[in-house]
Design an enzyme around this catalytic site. Structure first.
Site: not given
Lengths: 416, 499
Positions: B309-310
């Site tokens: 996600h990041g």
């Protein structure tokens, strides 16, 4: 219903709705831009204007072709009457108040540039204040598209397109149109056609609350966040690549290059607010701001300051010492709160700046390099004299300031 | 779309698919033409590798591993290089410069799709290979930027079905309606509920102590914003695909109505869960090697899911948190499994389970949104009331009730810096929609607009609100489109675009 009919029905209904919204917004004209229809009991009272003032002002400037403009913060918006004979005689007609509440210097600069690019403005008034020059107070570009000297044809097209979309097809303006149609009572008539706030409306609100309440609310807010949002109340003119004086310099250069007569003024705030500036340890910064403004003007214009003036209406003069009524429904003559002066005082300022025959010569002084020291010294002496004669009030103001600063130290923004 | 429909009518499906591929590439290149070279090169390499793997020409397993490694390396370079450099600098005390690489749009999504293609080729799950079809599979614009993560073996049959059934007005009617509701969720609800999110989290990032109600207001607003943003985008993708006669897999199914964290991951980003389960969890061994290995694999899978996600440690922590939740959930199920025969206990636990699940999800979102671990911890402290519980001057009744509950409440002008009555009213409204309204899959259940929704719908059928092709729905959809178009004048971004 068949799927095909359904699909066509959706598209048809959408087209009708979109056209209806655009037409309504154009005709009702909640921000007084197009002025196609202006009917009593329909849309004359622009009751939804104020929250969208920032959106409206550039378009109003562009379409109005004004010769005289007032550009500044809420002090200018509420206190400077555009329909002043001395200013009109000196600057020409028509005039407009393009000020916005809480305007910072960058936004003033952007609006000024926009006015010069799109119109034929000849005389501009700009108010400057302590909160505008603190590099810790966030500032940014004008939040809506404005004209610039460097814009290309394509950029201009995009700007005009985006502005038209915002004015004719946006959720806020659609709601504003509905509100305008619903609220046509005089009590909602807050803004006059020349852009200044309606003084009767303002006065009505203030009387209901009472001046003491208004004064305290404003003073608390200014100490808490107005001059400095930092928990340690820090004030600087330059921080990193943020240089607030550079913005002021830009304004001067635009005015000089395009032969626009510009008068800056420092507002005549009430002594209570001056005393709180002093109590918040910002008096030196206040004086330094004035010195820097004088120096910047000299730096850009040199010896020939034709076309630019800096007026100082602040100080412990008799207007600023007007007594504050403690009960509601008792009016003051010169102030709405600690910082916002009435249009009656605004008239006096304009008469002084534009050399009206009956101007009060002892009110306000034009700051120059050869008199800045003397003026600041005189203001300090007036302060000491006032504190001696109003010791209890001075103590109370200092105490209140200290309490707010203490709270701010715990809960305020940490400036890194 | 008009071109697609006309070309399909005059020239057939294959030509229409070429047209759609070119349009999708144009759409992708509009953002930055340079990255067209990247996506096209990756398509060539992956298609070639997939075909060779399927044909068993060279060492297929080795080729598959090489292909997967290649794709992960590309993703690692663009997305994680600066993260790696920054972490090295922090740990080893070095001073390497960050590279500030611009992340290509949708790279996280299409990388996973390519990996799935290679693995499916190895397992011979793909029957028919065509370069044009593969290009369309990768670039199909409704799902290119932010998912769902589609498999080649499920998307292509959808296109090929058009040969049999054709493109009909039903696709237009249903597709437009689903798209309109999705757009409304994104541009009206998500963007309006997000008002306090930026101010609260930005203040936190600057070290401001956020008080109790501000913290909860900001967090609940973000939790709602993410819900409507993501579910709105998923609906738009399904609706858009439907306009082209194609169904995409369901990706979102009322995740905040989950009764436990397992249920949550079967409703939230369904295609990502599926990918992680099939291509990572099973590859790690799944639950084949005992309980400890099962929990370890689950935890690792979620850690990597968080990192996907990041590129930041707070995302890894968020993933790890969900991994821990899943482990606890499995453990709890094993513990109380015997109590299933006690219906009263089950009934008592049901609302508690829903509340605890939502509470865990919401609190974990702190780490999802915060820009660093220190600011996330500041938020946690605010949520616990450690930065004070303030309410605005004059709210005496409210103060009285809160004091009765034993909370150390004080009056302060700092109480409503970011969260005021309007924000609270908005939050109440959106959570009523989240918890009590049906989702799009339920509303449009009779039209089967998405793949793999059968099980979820059987367990959660639509009750009252069901779509039909009639005037009422036509006006309703037109109004939703109008309000959405109006709100598009407000600038906003899809949150999942960052991935």
């Amino acid at each position: 219903m068949q799927y095909r009919s359904y699909f066509i029905a959706v598209l048809f209904a959408l087209a009708v709705l979109v056209a209806g919204v655009v037409l309504t917004n154009w005709l009702v004209d909640p921000l007084d831009i197009y002025r196609v229809v202006r009917k009593d009991h329909v849309n004359r009272v622009k009751s939804a204007y104020i929250p969208y003032a920032r959106l409206a002002k550039p378009s109003q400037i562009e379409r109005g072709h004004y010769q005289r403009l007032a550009i500044g913060s809420s002090r200018m918006l509420m206190g400077i009457p555009v329909a002043n004979a001395a200013w009109a005689a000196a600057g020409g007609e028509p005039g407009f108040n393009a000020s916005i509440q809480g305007a910072d210097l960058r936004q003033i600069r952007d609006l000024f540039e926009h006015a010069v690019v799109t119109g034929n403005v000849k005389s501009v008034l700009i108010d400057v204040d302590l909160f505008m020059f603190n590099a810790w107070v966030p500032s940014g570009e004008y939040p809506y598209p404005v004209a610039t000297f460097s814009e290309t044809e394509q950029e201009r097209f995009v700007r005009e397109r985006d502005t038209a979309l915002s004015l004719l097809f946006s959720p806020g303006i659609t709601l504003a149109s509905i509100q305008t149609l619903r609220r046509q009572d005089e009590k909602y008539d807050k803004v006059m056609i020349d852009g200044t706030t309606n003084p009767e409306h303002e006065m009505q609100h203030v009387l209901e609350d009472g001046y003491e309440v208004r004064f305290r609310q404003f003073e608390d807010r200014m100490v808490r966040t107005g001059w400095s949002p930092c928990s340690d109340n820090r004030y600087v003119f330059i921080k990193g690549n943020v240089d607030k004086m550079q913005v002021f310099r830009d304004i001067l250069q635009i005015a000089k290059q395009h032969n626009v007569d510009v008068k800056f003024f420092i507002s005549p705030v009430h002594v209570r607010l001056l005393e709180m500036i002093h109590a918040a340890d910002l008096w030196d910064d206040y004086e330094l701001m004035k010195r820097k403004l004088v120096a910047e003007i000299a730096g850009v214009y040199g010896a020939d300051t034709q076309g630019v003036e800096l007026w100082d209406f602040s100080g412990y003069h008799h207007y600023a010492q007007e007594a504050v009524p403690q009960q509601p429904n008792v009016a003051m003559q010169w102030y709405l709160d600690s910082s916002h002066f009435s249009q009656a005082l605004g008239h006096k300022m304009l008469e002084r700046m534009f050399a009206a025959p009956d101007a009060e010569l002892s009110f306000g002084v034009q700051l120059r390099p050869d008199n800045i020291d003397a003026v600041l010294q005189m203001e300090r002496e007036q302060q000491v004299e006032w504190q001696a004669g109003n010791a209890e009030l001075s103590r109370d103001l200092h105490k209140r300031t200290a309490a707010i600063l203490k709270d701010k130290k715990i809960n305020g923004t940490v400036c890194k | 779309m008009l071109g697609y429909w006309l070309i399909h009518r005059w020239r057939g499906l294959e030509t229409a698919m070429v047209w759609l591929t070119l349009c999708s590439l144009f759409y992708y290149g509009w953002w930055n033409p340079i990255y067209l070279i990247l996506i096209c090169s990756l398509m060539l390499v992956n298609y070639g590798a997939g075909l060779l793997i399927y044909q068993r020409r060279f060492a297929p397993k080795l080729l598959m591993i090489a292909g997967v490694t290649f794709n992960l390396s590309v993703l690692g370079y663009f997305k994680y290089m600066d993260f790696f450099i920054a972490t090295t600098n922090d740990v080893a005390g070095t001073h390497f410069n960050l590279m500030h690489i611009v992340l290509p749009l949708g790279i996280s999504f299409f990388t996973f799709q390519k990996i799935a293609f290679l693995v499916d080729s190895y397992h011979r799950k793909i029957e028919h290979y065509s370069f044009v079809h593969y290009c369309l599979f990768v670039t199909f614009f409704p799902q290119l930027i932010a998912g769902p993560i589609v498999h080649y073996r499920e998307l292509m049959p959808e296109f090929l079905r058009i040969r049999q059934n054709g493109l009909t007005a039903r696709h237009l009617a249903v597709g437009l309606s689903i798209f309109a509701i999705g757009l409304f969720k994104k541009s009206v609800i998500a963007d309006n509920v997000s008002a306090p999110v930026g101010p609260v989290f930005n203040a936190m990032a600057q070290g401001v102590h956020i008080s109790f109600f501000e913290a909860w207001g900001g967090l609940l607003a973000y939790t709602a914003q993410l819900y409507f943003d993501f579910s709105g985008y998923s609906d738009m993708a399904i609706g858009l695909a439907m306009l082209f006669g194609v169904r995409l897999p369901l990706n979102f199914f009322s995740p905040y109505k989950s009764r436990n964290i397992l249920d949550f991951w079967q409703r939230w980003h369904i295609t990502l869960s599926r990918f992680l389960r099939e291509y990572l969890y099973f590859a790690l061994g799944g639950n084949r090697k005992g309980q400890f290995a099962r929990y370890r694999n689950l935890f690792l899978t979620m850690l990597i899911g968080g990192l996907w996600h990041g590129a930041a440690w707070n995302f890894v922590f968020w993933g790890g948190l969900h991994g821990a939740f899943l482990v606890v959930c499995h453990g709890w199920t094993a513990l109380v499994g015997g109590y299933k025969n006690c219906p009263r206990f089950g009934q008592f636990m049901k609302p508690v389970a829903y509340a605890i699940t939502f509470f865990c999800i919401a609190v974990s979102m702190t780490f999802f949104r915060a820009d660093s671990m220190p600011s996330a911890m500041l938020m946690i402290k605010g949520l616990c009331g450690l930065h004070g519980v303030y309410i605005f001057d004059g709210e005496n009744t409210f103060h009285h009730w809160l004091t009765l509950l034993g909370l150390p409440v004080e009056f302060s002008p700092y109480a409503i810096r970011y969260v005021d009555k309007d924000v609270l009213n908005n939050l109440i409204m959106v959570y009523i929609i989240i918890w009590f309204m049906p989702n799009n899959a339920q509303i449009f259940a009779a039209e089967h607009p998405a793949i793999s929704q059968g099980e979820l719908l059987r367990a959660n059928p639509a009750r009252r609100i069901k779509w039909q092709a009639n005037w009422r729905w036509a006006v309703c959809i037109a109004l939703m489109l109008l309000v959405s178009l109006l709100n598009l004048n407000n600038v906003s971004e899809f949150l999942y675009f960052r991935f």
